[in-house]
Write an enzyme that holds these catalytic residues in place. Structure first.
Site, PDB file in Angstrom:
ATOM      1  N   LYS A  67      25.634  -4.723  19.040  1.00  0.00           N
ATOM      2  CA  LYS A  67      24.242  -4.763  18.605  1.00  0.00           C
ATOM      3  C   LYS A  67      23.554  -3.472  19.024  1.00  0.00           C
ATOM      4  O   LYS A  67      23.618  -3.075  20.183  1.00  0.00           O
ATOM      5  CB  LYS A  67      23.528  -5.959  19.243  1.00  0.00           C
ATOM      6  CG  LYS A  67      22.067  -6.081  18.805  1.00  0.00           C
ATOM      7  CD  LYS A  67      21.439  -7.363  19.299  1.00  0.00           C
ATOM      8  CE  LYS A  67      20.856  -7.260  20.679  1.00  0.00           C
ATOM      9  NZ  LYS A  67      19.678  -6.378  20.787  1.00  0.00           N
ATOM     10  N   ASP A 127      19.480  -4.413  15.327  1.00  0.00           N
ATOM     11  CA  ASP A 127      18.430  -5.327  15.801  1.00  0.00           C
ATOM     12  C   ASP A 127      17.102  -4.578  15.930  1.00  0.00           C
ATOM     13  O   ASP A 127      16.699  -4.203  17.018  1.00  0.00           O
ATOM     14  CB  ASP A 127      18.889  -5.887  17.165  1.00  0.00           C
ATOM     15  CG  ASP A 127      17.876  -6.802  17.812  1.00  0.00           C
ATOM     16  OD1 ASP A 127      17.014  -7.354  17.109  1.00  0.00           O
ATOM     17  OD2 ASP A 127      17.958  -6.970  19.052  1.00  0.00           O
ATOM     18  N   LYS A 136      14.212  -5.787  14.408  1.00  0.00           N
ATOM     19  CA  LYS A 136      13.135  -6.809  14.377  1.00  0.00           C
ATOM     20  C   LYS A 136      11.904  -6.353  13.609  1.00  0.00           C
ATOM     21  O   LYS A 136      10.801  -6.281  14.160  1.00  0.00           O
ATOM     22  CB  LYS A 136      12.720  -7.185  15.801  1.00  0.00           C
ATOM     23  CG  LYS A 136      13.804  -7.804  16.658  1.00  0.00           C
ATOM     24  CD  LYS A 136      13.237  -8.330  17.970  1.00  0.00           C
ATOM     25  CE  LYS A 136      14.271  -8.921  18.880  1.00  0.00           C
ATOM     26  NZ  LYS A 136      15.179  -7.957  19.516  1.00  0.00           N
ATOM     27  N   ASP A 148       6.016  -6.344   9.488  1.00  0.00           N
ATOM     28  CA  ASP A 148       4.927  -5.540   8.920  1.00  0.00           C
ATOM     29  C   ASP A 148       4.534  -6.185   7.598  1.00  0.00           C
ATOM     30  O   ASP A 148       5.030  -7.272   7.274  1.00  0.00           O
ATOM     31  CB  ASP A 148       5.408  -4.085   8.740  1.00  0.00           C
ATOM     32  CG  ASP A 148       4.250  -3.083   8.832  1.00  0.00           C
ATOM     33  OD1 ASP A 148       3.185  -3.339   8.232  1.00  0.00           O
ATOM     34  OD2 ASP A 148       4.426  -2.047   9.496  1.00  0.00           O
ATOM     35  N   THR A 182      13.586 -15.191  23.190  1.00  0.00           N
ATOM     36  CA  THR A 182      14.065 -16.060  24.278  1.00  0.00           C
ATOM     37  C   THR A 182      13.346 -15.772  25.595  1.00  0.00           C
ATOM     38  O   THR A 182      13.518 -16.494  26.565  1.00  0.00           O
ATOM     39  CB  THR A 182      15.589 -15.902  24.464  1.00  0.00           C
ATOM     40  OG1 THR A 182      15.918 -14.519  24.367  1.00  0.00           O
ATOM     41  CG2 THR A 182      16.354 -16.659  23.425  1.00  0.00           C
ATOM     42  N   ARG A 184      23.237  -7.543  29.377  1.00  0.00           N
ATOM     43  CA  ARG A 184      23.473  -7.170  30.776  1.00  0.00           C
ATOM     44  C   ARG A 184      24.648  -7.851  31.468  1.00  0.00           C
ATOM     45  O   ARG A 184      25.297  -7.204  32.298  1.00  0.00           O
ATOM     46  CB  ARG A 184      22.166  -7.355  31.568  1.00  0.00           C
ATOM     47  CG  ARG A 184      21.144  -6.288  31.203  1.00  0.00           C
ATOM     48  CD  ARG A 184      19.739  -6.673  31.582  1.00  0.00           C
ATOM     49  NE  ARG A 184      19.240  -7.742  30.731  1.00  0.00           N
ATOM     50  CZ  ARG A 184      18.019  -8.245  30.808  1.00  0.00           C
ATOM     51  NH1 ARG A 184      17.175  -7.776  31.702  1.00  0.00           N
ATOM     52  NH2 ARG A 184      17.633  -9.213  29.995  1.00  0.00           N
TER      53      ARG A 184
HETATM   54  O1  C5P Z   1      20.731  -8.312  28.581  1.00  0.00           O
HETATM   55  P1  C5P Z   1      20.575  -9.556  27.763  1.00  0.00           P
HETATM   56  O2  C5P Z   1      21.841 -10.366  27.637  1.00  0.00           O
HETATM   57  O3  C5P Z   1      19.368 -10.384  28.168  1.00  0.00           O
HETATM   58  O4  C5P Z   1      20.264  -8.978  26.292  1.00  0.00           O
HETATM   59  C1  C5P Z   1      19.874  -9.794  25.220  1.00  0.00           C
HETATM   60  C2  C5P Z   1      19.679  -8.953  23.998  1.00  0.00           C
HETATM   61  O5  C5P Z   1      19.247  -9.780  22.930  1.00  0.00           O
HETATM   62  C3  C5P Z   1      18.628  -7.838  24.140  1.00  0.00           C
HETATM   63  O6  C5P Z   1      19.108  -6.733  23.389  1.00  0.00           O
HETATM   64  C4  C5P Z   1      17.386  -8.442  23.502  1.00  0.00           C
HETATM   65  O7  C5P Z   1      16.584  -7.448  22.902  1.00  0.00           O
HETATM   66  C5  C5P Z   1      18.000  -9.342  22.429  1.00  0.00           C
HETATM   67  N1  C5P Z   1      17.173 -10.459  21.978  1.00  0.00           N
HETATM   68  C6  C5P Z   1      16.703 -11.437  22.825  1.00  0.00           C
HETATM   69  N2  C5P Z   1      15.938 -12.475  22.347  1.00  0.00           N
HETATM   70  C7  C5P Z   1      15.681 -12.556  21.036  1.00  0.00           C
HETATM   71  C8  C5P Z   1      16.149 -11.571  20.157  1.00  0.00           C
HETATM   72  C9  C5P Z   1      16.923 -10.535  20.670  1.00  0.00           C
HETATM   73  O8  C5P Z   1      16.971 -11.384  24.007  1.00  0.00           O
HETATM   74  N3  C5P Z   1      15.015 -13.609  20.566  1.00  0.00           N
END
Ligand code: C5P
Length: 233
Positions: free
Chosen positions: A32, A59, A61, A64, A119, A211
């Site tokens: 991603k 991604d 998002k 607009d 989330t 992460r």
């Molecule tokens: O590091 P982590 O596992 O929290 O990363 C989650 C990834 O998913 C990040 O790139 C974040 O921008 C993305 N994301 C998210 N919640 C959403 C949509 C995308 O955490 N609803």
């Protein structure tokens, strides 16, 4: 399509990203590319990662007015990514315009999915900051239904909502779920989290993991653990 792990490459520049991806000498993971990397490295990084043989979820998002989103999606459709996304909060007309913009002259297009609620947002924040007083789950389901009615292929949602989304929008409507942590891992800024194995049980089609893999001392081992727990479980 589905049942795979997508690594969130939330890095600041090309060198760090290629250095990270170079570690994966076997299978090329689905990656991603988010705002941080795209804003710093531009479309070139998308072409470069694609040329290395990875599938890509871009991604960005988008959110607009419909005309702007349609034209922007038309630009993104030239990048040959596998999945693009937008915010369902932009409304049904915006989502329909996005599908039109993304569709190439030959009728093909990348998959298009909608973010329902981030989330990182929980019920308290949604009520006190966004002034949305409905239950979070009801909001997510309505946004998912809006996305389905606009012709999108799925949603980004919490794994905890995947089953309900499938019940409401059909089993082929994709659920792409971030907010994944290993059982013993730190939650960080995510509010609604679960493990790869639980996400599979709950019906997620793809898990997005950042992460827990990128900040691990051994990212390849962490990725392989995710695959074992999710894809191969
Ligand atoms: O590091 P982590 O596992 O929290 O990363 C989650 C990834 O998913 C990040 O790139 C974040 O921008 C993305 N994301 C998210 N919640 C959403 C949509 C995308 O955490 N609803």
């Amino acid at each position: 399509m589905g049942k795979d792990v997508i690594i969130a490459c939330d890095f600041a520049d090309i060198q760090t990203t290629y250095g990270f991806l170079d570690r994966f000498t076997g299978e090329k993971p689905f990656v991603k590319i988010g705002m941080e990397l795209f804003y710093s490295a531009g479309p070139e990084i998308v072409r470069g990662i694609k040329a290395r043989g990875h599938r890509i979820f871009l991604d960005l998002k988008l959110h607009d007015i419909p005309n702007t989103v349609k034209k922007s999606m038309a630009v993104l459709s030239g990048l040959d990514v596998d999945i693009c996304n937008l915010h369902a909060a932009g409304g049904i007309d915006m989502m329909k315009a996005a599908v039109e913009g993304l569709t190439r002259p030959d009728g093909t297009r990348p998959l298009l999915i909608a973010v329902t609620q981030l989330t990182s947002i929980d019920q308290t924040r949604m009520e006190s900051e966004l002034l949305i007083e409905k239950p979070l789950q009801e909001v997510v389901m309505r946004y998912a239904a809006n996305a389905a009615s606009a012709g999108l292929d799925g949603v980004v949602c919490s794994p905890l909502e995947a089953r309900l989304v499938h019940e409401r929008c059909g089993k082929d409507f994709l659920t792409v779920t971030p907010g994944i942590r290993f059982a013993e891992g730190a939650q960080g800024d995510q509010q609604r989290v679960t493990t790869p194995a639980k996400a599979k049980l709950l019906g997620s089609d793809y898990i997005v993991v950042g992460r827990p893999i990128t900040a691990s001392e051994d990212p390849v081992a962490a990725y392989e653990r995710c695959v074992r727990e999710f894809r191969d479980a």
